[in-house]
Design an enzyme around this catalytic site. Structure first.
Site, short mmCIF file in Angstrom:
data_model
loop_
_atom_site.label_atom_id
_atom_site.label_comp_id
_atom_site.label_asym_id
_atom_site.label_seq_id
_atom_site.Cartn_x
_atom_site.Cartn_y
_atom_site.Cartn_z
N ASP A 90 -52.98 141.53 -8.91
CA ASP A 90 -53.04 142.34 -7.69
C ASP A 90 -54.40 142.98 -7.49
O ASP A 90 -54.58 143.78 -6.56
CB ASP A 90 -52.01 143.50 -7.77
N ASP B 122 -49.08 124.77 -13.57
CA ASP B 122 -47.67 124.57 -13.90
C ASP B 122 -47.43 124.77 -15.39
O ASP B 122 -48.38 124.95 -16.17
CB ASP B 122 -47.22 123.17 -13.45
N ASP C 284 -53.26 123.00 -14.03
CA ASP C 284 -52.40 122.02 -13.33
C ASP C 284 -52.30 120.77 -14.20
O ASP C 284 -53.30 120.29 -14.75
CB ASP C 284 -53.04 121.67 -11.97
N ASP D 78 -41.57 138.30 -15.75
CA ASP D 78 -41.68 139.27 -14.66
C ASP D 78 -40.30 139.48 -14.05
O ASP D 78 -39.64 138.49 -13.66
CB ASP D 78 -42.65 138.71 -13.59
N ASP E 153 -51.27 118.25 -8.42
CA ASP E 153 -50.88 118.73 -7.08
C ASP E 153 -51.67 119.98 -6.69
O ASP E 153 -51.42 120.59 -5.66
CB ASP E 153 -49.37 119.02 -7.04
N ASN F 178 -50.26 117.92 -13.08
CA ASN F 178 -49.83 116.72 -12.33
C ASN F 178 -50.66 116.48 -11.08
O ASN F 178 -50.25 115.72 -10.20
CB ASN F 178 -48.33 116.85 -11.97
#
Ligand code: TEU
Length: 601
Positions: A374, A72, A64, A141, A68, A66
Site C-alpha cells: 500500500d 503465481d 511468473d 492475509d 501470462d 507460465n
C-alpha cells in the site's frame, strides 16, 4: 574484508583520545547530547512471532511461471531458496484467494480457493510444504471486513430482501431515504453507499463498490469466517495478517458522522461498538486453538487505542501495525496522498517511532515497517533514490527496520533497494485507488498534473512493480507482458547482480538479518532515543540485561559528525556498518546515509 580504525576505538573506550584521530574536521561542531541513561525494564515474554523477521510477498509481482505476465505460486516455489537466503523466517503472502481482482485480491469471491491467476490448491500445498521445509512460517492475509460482490454470499444477498444471506451485508432500504453519509476510500465519488436496483436498497462499501462490507453484527456471518480460518489453520498455516480489522464492527443505526472525524473518517470507521467483543470471540474460538500469530492492520487505530487490540490480557490479537509513520510528510486529511513540499521531517519521524515504541514498552507488541503493497518503495519515500545514495540509504533503512523493537516487516524487493517507478501517465497505473481518485478529480475539475506528480512519490503501484531478478528481458519476472510495467532500472538493480556483489544492498540485508537473529537485544532490548533534537541523525540504544547496542543513522546525504553521549562506551567492532570503514574519535564521523550498529560496554 571490512576495515575500520580500531585504535581510536580502543583509545576512546579508555577515554584517552579527546578528539577524532582522523584528518576529517566535523562539518558542524557536534552539540554534545545529554548523557544516555540506562533504561531498565523486564524483558517481554519470548514468542516466536516476536522474534520473527517477516518478509512480505506480493505474489502478483514476485515471479511468473507460465508467461501470462502475472506472478503465481509456482513462480514463488521456484524462488524458495532465494527467500530462505535472506535470513527471514516468516512470510506474509498478500491475498491468494479466488478474486475478480478489482483491488488485486482484496475483493475475495472464494475464501477457500486459490485465485486462477495464481494457480491451484495443489500449488499452494506444495508452496506451504516448501516454506516449512526451509523453516519459514507462512502468514496469510485475512480480508473479512468486506468480500467481493462476486462472492456467492453477496449474489444471494442482493437477489432478495428475504435471502438468508441478506444480513451478511449492510443494507439501507431506499424507503428510509438517502443513507447517512459515509465516505469510501476507493469510490470515484467517495460515496460508501451503492444503490442496488433489484431490491431497491443501498449497500455499504468502505472500499470499492465491488467490495461490499460484511455485517459482523450477524453471528452467522462471524461463524462462517471462523470456520474459514480453521480451514486454513488445519492446512498448516501459521497466522493471519488481518486487513482493516479495526473496521469490522458498525453501529447499524448508522448515525451521522461526528464532525470531529471530517477528513479523518478512517478513524471513525475503526473501533466500532463491538470490535473487541468479536476479536475476543475470534481468539477464543479460533486463534487460541492453534500455535498461531495474528497481526492487525491498524487502519484508524491511534496510540490511545492500540493496546485494546494487543494487550495479551485481553486475549484478542498479538500485534498491530499503525499508519502514523506512513503519514509523516503527507498533507493531512487528504486521500490523494499529496506530499507536503520539501523533505519530510526526521524529527517527526523519530517522534512517531519513539512514541509507538513506548506504547508497547510494558505490554503488547508492536511492529516496524517502512513499506508494503500500500506504500511507495521505502528507498524513494524515506531514503534517497539518487544513484549516488540509493544503496547506502536502502541499507540504512533496513538497519532501522532490523534494530528497532517490534517485529520487523520487510517488503519483497526492498532487500534490493528497489525504487519508485514514477509513472508519468495515468494509463500506466493499475491500482483502483489511483485510477478512481484520478477519475474523481477529473470529474470535479481538480489539478490532474499535480495529482500525477504526487503519485510519483506516494502511489501504491510504485511498490507493486514486478520483482527485479536479473538483467534479462522483463527482469526475469515473466516471459510474457507484465501486468504492470517493470522499473527500467532493473538492468543494473537486480537480485542476480547484487547476489554476486559482497557490498550490495542484498548482501547487507542478509548480514543485517543475521545480526538481529544473533543478538536478542535487538529483539527484546529496551529502546532509548538519543539526541532527540538532532534533525539529521537518528540514534538510539537497545539494552537487554548486560547487552547494549548503539544505533546511529545519518538520514542525510551530507557527511556529519555525531558525538557519542557521555556514559556510553563503545565496545568493539561494529555489528553492522553500511560502509567499508568506520571512523570514531570523540565523535563519530558519519558518511552520507551511513548506518552503524555498535556494541557498547
Ligand atoms: O488497506 C487498508 C488501508 O487502510 C489502505 O488501503 C489505505 O487506506 C489506502 O491505501 C488508502 O490510502 C487494506 C489493504 O492493505 C489494501 O491493499 C486494500 O486495498 C484495502 O485494505 C481494502 O481491502
Amino acid at each position: 574484508m571490512k576495515k575500520f580504525l580500531l585504535l581510536p576505538l580502543v583509545a576512546l573506550t579508555l577515554g584517552l583520545l579527546p578528539v577524532s584521530s582522523q584528518a576529517q574536521t566535523p562539518r558542524t561542531a557536534p552539540s554534545r547530547p545529554a548523557a544516555a541513561t540506562r533504561p531498565t525494564a523486564a524483558a517481554p515474554r519470548p514468542e516466536w512471532w516476536k522474534e520473527a523477521i517477516v518478509y512480505q510477498i506480493y505474489p502478483r509481482s514476485y515471479q511468473d511461471s507460465n508467461g501470462d505476465g502475472v506472478g503465481d505460486l509456482r513462480g514463488l516455489i521456484s524462488r524458495l531458496d532465494y527467500i530462505k537466503s535472506l535470513g527471514v523466517n516468516t512470510i506474509w503472502l498478500n491475498p491468494i484467494y479466488g478474486s475478480p481482482n478489482d483491488d488485486n485480491g482484496y475483493d475475495i469471491s472464494d475464501y477457500r480457493g486459490i485465485m486462477k491467476d495464481f494457480g491451484t490448491m495443489a500449488d499452494f500445498d506444495e508452496l506451504l510444504k516448501g516454506m516449512h521445509a526451509r523453516g519459514l512460517k507462512v502468514v496469510l492475509d485475512l480480508v473479512v471486513n468486506h468480500s467481493s460482490d462476486e462472492h456467492e454470499w453477496f449474489k444471494q444477498a442482493r437477489s432478495s430482501r428475504t435471502s438468508p444471506y441478506r444480513d451478511y451485508y449492510h443494507w439501507w432500504p431506499a424507503e428510509k431515504g438517502t443513507p447517512p453519509k459515509r465516505e469510501s476510500f476507493f469510490d470515484v465519488k467517495k460515496d460508501a453507499w451503492a444503490f442496488d436496483s433489484l431490491t431497491k436498497a443501498y449497500y455499504l462499501h468502505y472500499f470499492s463498490r465491488k467490495q461490499p462490507d460484511l455485517n459482523w453484527e450477524n453471528p452467522k456471518l462471524r461463524q462462517e469466517i471462523y470456520a474459514m480460518m480453521r480451514y486454513w489453520f488445519d492446512k498448516g498455516i501459521d497466522g493471519f495478517r488481518m486487513d482493516v480489522i479495526p473496521f469490522i464492527s458498525k453501529d447499524t443505526a448508522f448515525p451521522p458522522l461526528p464532525a470531529k472525524y471530517n477528513g479523518d473518517w478512517g478513524r471513525f470507521y475503526a473501533n466500532g461498538p463491538h470490535v473487541h467483543e468479536y476479536l475476543r470471540e475470534m481468539n477464543e474460538q479460533v486463534l487460541s486453538r492453534y500455535p498461531s500469530m495474528s497481526v492487525a492492520e491498524g487502519a484508524g487505530v491511534t496510540k490511545a487505542d492500540a493496546l485494546d487490540y494487543v494487550d495479551p490480557a485481553r486475549r484478542e490479537l498479538d500485534m498491530l501495525y499503525h499508519f502514523e509513520g506512513m503519514d509523516v510528510g503527507l498533507v493531512p486529511g487528504n486521500s490523494y496522498r499529496l506530499r507536503a513540499p520539501g523533505p519530510y521531517s526526521l524529527l517527526e519521524f523519530k517522534q512517531v517511532y519513539t512514541k509507538w515504541d513506548r506504547i508497547f514498552a510494558q505490554k503488547g507488541w508492536g511492529t516496524v515497517y517502512l513499506g508494503n503493497h500500500d506504500q511507495p518503495r521505502m528507498t524513494t519515500r524515506w531514503g534517497d533514490d539518487r544513484p549516488a545514495f540509493r544503496a547506502a540509504s536502502a541499507k540504512l533503512l533496513s538497519t532501522f527496520l532490523l534494530t528497532m523493537r517490534g517485529t520487523p516487516y520487510t517488503y519483497g524487493g526492498d532487500e534490493l533497494g528497489m525504487t519508485n517507478i514514477k509513472f508519468d501517465k495515468i494509463t500506466d497505473y493499475r491500482d483502483i485507488e489511483t485510477l478512481n481518485n484520478y477519475r474523481g478529480l477529473q470529474a470535479s475539475g481538480g489539478d490532474l498534473s499535480k495529482f500525477i506528480e504526487a503519485q510519483k512519490t506516494t502511489a501504491r503501484d510504485n511498490g507493486r512493480t514486478p520483482m527485479q531478478w536479473d538483467a534479462t528481458p522483463n527482469a526475469g519476472f515473466t516471459t510474457g507482458q507484465p501486468w504492470l510495467r517493470i522499473n527500467p532500472n532493473y538492468a543494473e538493480l537486480n537480485a542476480a547482480a547484487e547476489d554476486k556483489d559482497p557490498a550490495s544492498v542484498l548482501n547487507y540485508f542478509r548480514r543485517a538479518t543475521a545480526v538481529r537473529r544473533q543478538h536478542k537485544v535487538l529483539v527484546y532490548g529496551q529502546y532509548a532515543l538519543l539526541d532527540a533534537a538532532n534533525s539529521h541523525v537518528y540514534a538510539y540504544t537497545r539494552t537487554l540485561g548486560r547487552e547494549r547496542a548503539l544505533v546511529v543513522l545519518n538520514f542525510t546525504a551530507e557527511a556529519r559528525s555525531w558525538a557519542v553521549p557521555t556514559g556510553l562506551k563503545l565496545g568493539g567492532a561494529p555489528w553492522l556498518n553500511n560502509y567499508a570503514d568506520f571512523q570514531a574519535g570523540a565523535a563519530l564521523s558519519l558518511k552520507p546515509w551511513q548506518a552503524l550498529v555498535l556494541p557498547l560496554k
